[in-house]
Design an enzyme around this catalytic site. Structure first.
Site, PDB file in Angstrom:
ATOM      1  N   GLU A 272      21.889 -12.232  12.713  1.00 39.93           N
ATOM      2  CA  GLU A 272      22.520 -11.162  13.383  1.00 39.93           C
ATOM      3  C   GLU A 272      21.423 -10.278  13.522  1.00 39.93           C
ATOM      4  O   GLU A 272      20.554 -10.038  12.546  1.00 39.93           O
ATOM      5  CB  GLU A 272      23.354 -10.538  12.446  1.00 39.93           C
ATOM      6  CG  GLU A 272      24.617 -11.290  12.225  1.00 39.93           C
ATOM      7  CD  GLU A 272      25.557 -10.675  11.054  1.00 39.93           C
ATOM      8  OE1 GLU A 272      26.315 -11.294  10.578  1.00 39.93           O
ATOM      9  OE2 GLU A 272      25.201  -9.632  10.702  1.00 39.93           O
TER      10      GLU A 272
ATOM     11  N   ASP B  18      25.818   1.348   6.333  1.00 41.69           N
ATOM     12  CA  ASP B  18      24.982   0.887   5.894  1.00 41.69           C
ATOM     13  C   ASP B  18      24.371   1.606   4.492  1.00 41.69           C
ATOM     14  O   ASP B  18      24.356   2.884   4.347  1.00 41.69           O
ATOM     15  CB  ASP B  18      23.834   0.528   6.722  1.00 41.69           C
ATOM     16  CG  ASP B  18      24.013  -0.293   7.552  1.00 41.69           C
ATOM     17  OD1 ASP B  18      24.288  -1.842   7.282  1.00 41.69           O
ATOM     18  OD2 ASP B  18      24.106  -0.112   8.932  1.00 41.69           O
TER      19      ASP B  18
END
Lengths: 524, 294
Positions: B67, B78
């Site tokens: 990815e 995140d």
């Protein structure tokens, strides 16, 4: 009192709502003066039982805090009801959370269940007379509603002779409008059985209000605040800590409000089981834009009633500053059907829109997704959010509530930029002419009102939301105006004020024209 | 689920994405009775070229699928490691063209299927159709867009299907069963099961919630189920491989190229990227051994 079965919401009949589009026809004399059409709200149903309304979520591990005895107050007040007035129309947003093309729920799957829980619980609360009764009681006996409506004639001399009234949200407990929403969501937090509250804050006003409500209800409280803002709003950091909240400075990104929101979302994902994210503005995923609006809607409901009582007619324009847009939507919403009333939002233009250092999202942004909804955002050509700038921490945000985006696109709302320098001049002017020191955020609305007043002329009537008081901004103001030190003199003598009054509305350097006076005048 | 099986429908570019390769690779790992290893690395970190080197090393070390992150200014899902890497990439002037080049070069050099992982606003702004076409032309296998809910995803999914790209949705322990069914019915490639309630970042252990979530997902879909969030060691990988079809590792790789002090916001001494990339390869080798120890 056989009225206990009466629905708790919307006691004052609102007139049928006009469609928002096509945009504002000239409503000049078309709107009847309907001060008499709005009956005073009915007295509150008396609470059952002797104890009145007691927050059930109060701490039990500390010595019992004397419980407010609300019933005597409720008898004394003609109106402890009718302060929580959610949108009686309810067409916008739809069930999907959209205001036209704006809104929605762009959130990670991990938050889906929590956000849906807030939506479901809020719908239940809205229909529950006990919720409205408790919130109304708090708004009267804790916040101090209704807030005053103050005419400011000496200030208005600088607004082309138009009459100017201020809706005094600065006089609420905690010093700003933010408490309206916070008390509503704190009650909701308790209904959901959650024990921990997190919130973001820019200027610290929402953080202080949240810390206040958490102290009142015995909830654990964590406030995220950008590092830049913890420095420029140090007084509010101390207030939050005094109230028992943990303040977490956020060092990522632009270290301002946007980054505080990012960090609060991260916390929420990880602690969602017991935590409510007490969002402070009319942005974010559905249902926050609609729910926060409903909690602030009382501002416009009161102001509309007050100005009809005082002047006998509706204002030509209502003005408010917009960062995320909560105080503005709170003022605007009750006036939406009054198509003759212009809704004017004042955005932070920082050093001027042309400089690129601003937070004028509706003036210079484009549609995009930030913090859970589609609205206007400040972004580059590849969808990266750009760093905003404003001297006002509360407006220093690259997004805007989706309902404002919709009002802009339908033409019902108008949004104008106000620079740092224009806002600071308006702050000084109100302080010197009326003895009211406004928050720098609210000073943007005042600068806009000066401009709108000059456009309207002596027959004009402008209502401004004074959303917060300026104590927190004294350090910034002192640096801007040079108030520190032995040789500092009082700012703005009569000569300065006279010069302001003679400002030609057509002058491109006049307030609101996005001039770059801030950079010319140097940094504070 | 069947939307991607349209080879030759690559749109204006005449090229189609590699969603089928992704499915074949995951099926191949299953045939070997092991979990697949999926590695995440953001494009442009610490530079575009070094990012490409790191991603290639991950594939060489044993990642079956990659990815590539398209960094975003506001990565709310995140943790600090990936956010710091994103900031470094964006401060370096990273553009979407650089991300697409990264995907193209990594796929060309290694042959592994390469997904793009990002937030919805950059794709929405770039134009979903344009982004899908260019991602497919770069040899991409699909997209993971964790803040794009299934209800809002139709425009993207149609573009992705036209260009032979998979749309991988993320599910969470808090997702209810009915919702899992809706999401997995719309998704393709695999299902990204978040192992816990939280943001990306390395953790001491992977919670028991992950296993229960995987079981619930298997009840509603035939798609492979891969688990991410918090996996950083071979032991974690082996544990997760015991019940999942794939193990996703991100922050543990990114950390190796991050100067220690930078996570605190203070620029530390720059890492020696040659050494760091070899440590990336070693970590991939360790993890690849882990997913074979189910």
């Amino acid at each position: 009192m056989a009225r206990a079965d009466r629905p708790a919401v919307g006691p004052a009949p609102e007139r049928p709502r006009a469609p928002l589009s096509p945009p504002v026809p000239d409503g000049g004399g078309a709107e009847p003066v309907d001060g008499g059409a709005r009956r005073p709200v009915a007295p509150a149903p008396a609470p059952k039982g002797a104890g009145g309304v007691v927050p059930a979520g109060r701490r039990t591990d500390t010595p019992p805090i004397p419980v407010r005895t609300t019933a005597p107050f409720r008898k004394a007040h003609a109106m402890t009801d009718g302060f929580f007035q959610p949108d009686p129309d309810g067409r916008f947003p739809g069930a999907d959370g959209y205001f036209g093309a704006f809104g929605g729920m762009f959130i990670p799957e991990a938050l889906r269940a929590a956000v849906e829980e807030v939506a479901v619980e809020y719908e239940k609360a809205k229909a529950d007379p006990a919720f409205a009764a408790e919130l109304n009681d708090l708004l009267v006996n804790y916040t101090g509603r209704p807030s005053a409506l103050t005419e400011v004639p000496r200030f208005a001399e600088h607004a082309g002779g138009a009459r100017v009234f201020l809706k005094r949200e600065d006089l609420n407990h905690t010093g700003s409008h933010k408490i309206n929403n916070v008390l509503g969501q704190a009650l909701l937090t308790r209904r959901m059985g959650k024990t921990r509250v997190i919130a973001e804050t820019g200027a610290g006003q929402h953080g202080v209000a949240t810390a206040t409500a958490c102290a009142l209800f015995g909830l654990e409280c964590v406030i995220y605040m950008g590092e830049v803002d913890t420095e420029r709003q140090a007084l509010n950091v101390a207030r939050m800590r005094m109230l028992g909240a943990e303040v977490v400075p956020v060092a990522s990104g632009s270290r301002t409000l946007k980054d505080a929101i990012n960090e609060a979302f991260r916390d929420w994902v990880a602690n969602v089981d017991r935590t409510h994210y007490l969002f402070g503005t009319v942005a974010g995923p559905h249902p926050f834009p609609a729910m926060v609006r409903d909690f602030h809607r009382v501002i416009g409901v009161e102001a509309r009633r007050q100005i009809l009582e005082r002047v006998g007619r509706l204002p030509d324009a209502v003005a408010a500053c917009v960062g995320g847009g909560s105080n503005a939507i709170g003022l605007f919403h009750a006036f939406l059907p009054d198509t003759g009333v212009r809704l004017v939002g004042l955005e932070a233009a920082g050093h001027g829109v042309a400089s690129g250092k601003h937070a004028a999202t509706l003036t210079a942004g484009e549609p995009g997704i930030l913090h859970g909804s589609r609205s206007y955002v400040l972004q580059d050509d590849e969808g990266q959010i750009t760093e905003p700038h404003s001297i006002s921490a509360g407006l220093d945000y690259p997004g805007i509530g989706p309902e404002h985006a919709w009002l802009k696109d339908t033409g019902r709302g108008e949004y104008r930029p106000v620079t740092d320098a224009e806002a600071m001049e308006a702050l000084r002017l109100l302080s010197r002419t009326e003895g009211i020191i406004p928050a720098i955020e609210s000073a943007h609305a005042l600068a806009g009102a000066l401009e709108v007043g000059r456009e309207l002329g002596p027959e004009g009537l402008v209502l401004v939301n004074l959303s917060g008081r300026g104590d927190k901004d004294m350090d910034t103001a002192a640096r801007w105006f040079g108030l520190y030190g032995d040789t500092a003199e009082a700012v703005g003598g009569p000569a300065d004020l006279a010069a302001d009054a003679s400002t030609d509305p057509a002058d491109p350097a006049a307030p609101g024209n996005g001039s770059e006076r801030a950079s010319e005048e140097g940094s504070a | 689920m069947s939307t991607v099986e349209t080879p030759g429908a690559g749109g204006a570019t005449g090229t189609t994405g590699t969603a089928e390769l992704l499915s074949a690779v995951l099926a191949g790992a299953a045939a070997e009775d092991r979990a697949a290893l999926i590695g995440y690395f953001p494009a442009g970190f610490p530079t575009v070229e070094d990012g490409i080197r790191a991603a290639v090393a991950m594939a060489e070390g044993g990642c079956d699928v990659l990815e590539i992150g398209l960094p975003h200014s506001d990565p709310v899902l995140d943790g600090p490691v990936i956010q710091t890497a994103d900031d470094i990439a964006l401060r370096g002037g990273l553009r979407i063209a650089d991300v697409l080049r990264t995907i193209r070069e990594v796929h060309a050099a290694t042959g592994v299927p390469v997904l793009c992982m990002t937030y919805w606003n950059p794709v929405d702004r770039y134009g979903p159709e344009r982004f899908a076409a260019e991602l497919a032309a770069a040899g991409g296998a699909g997209c993971i867009l964790p803040d794009l809910p299934v209800e809002e995803s139709e425009v993207w999914r149609k573009a992705a299907a036209r260009h032979g790209l998979a749309t991988v949705f993320v599910v969470a322990p808090s997702s209810r069963d009915a919702r899992l069914a809706t999401i997995t019915a719309a998704g393709s490639g695999f299902v990204y099961a978040a192992s816990l309630m939280g943001v990306t970042g390395t953790r001491e252990s992977v919670g028991a919630e992950a296993r229960e979530l995987v079981d619930r997902v298997r009840g509603v879909t035939e798609l492979p189920v891969c688990v991410g969030l918090g996996v950083s060691t071979a032991a974690h990988a082996a544990e997760v491989a015991g019940y999942a079809d794939g193990v996703i590792v991100g922050s543990a790789f990114v950390k190796l190229l991050l100067p220690a002090a930078d996570a605190e916001g203070v620029p530390g001494a720059p890492v020696n990227t040659v050494e760091a990339v070899s440590r990336v390869r070693e970590l991939a080798e360790d993890l690849a051994a882990g997913v074979r120890r189910r």
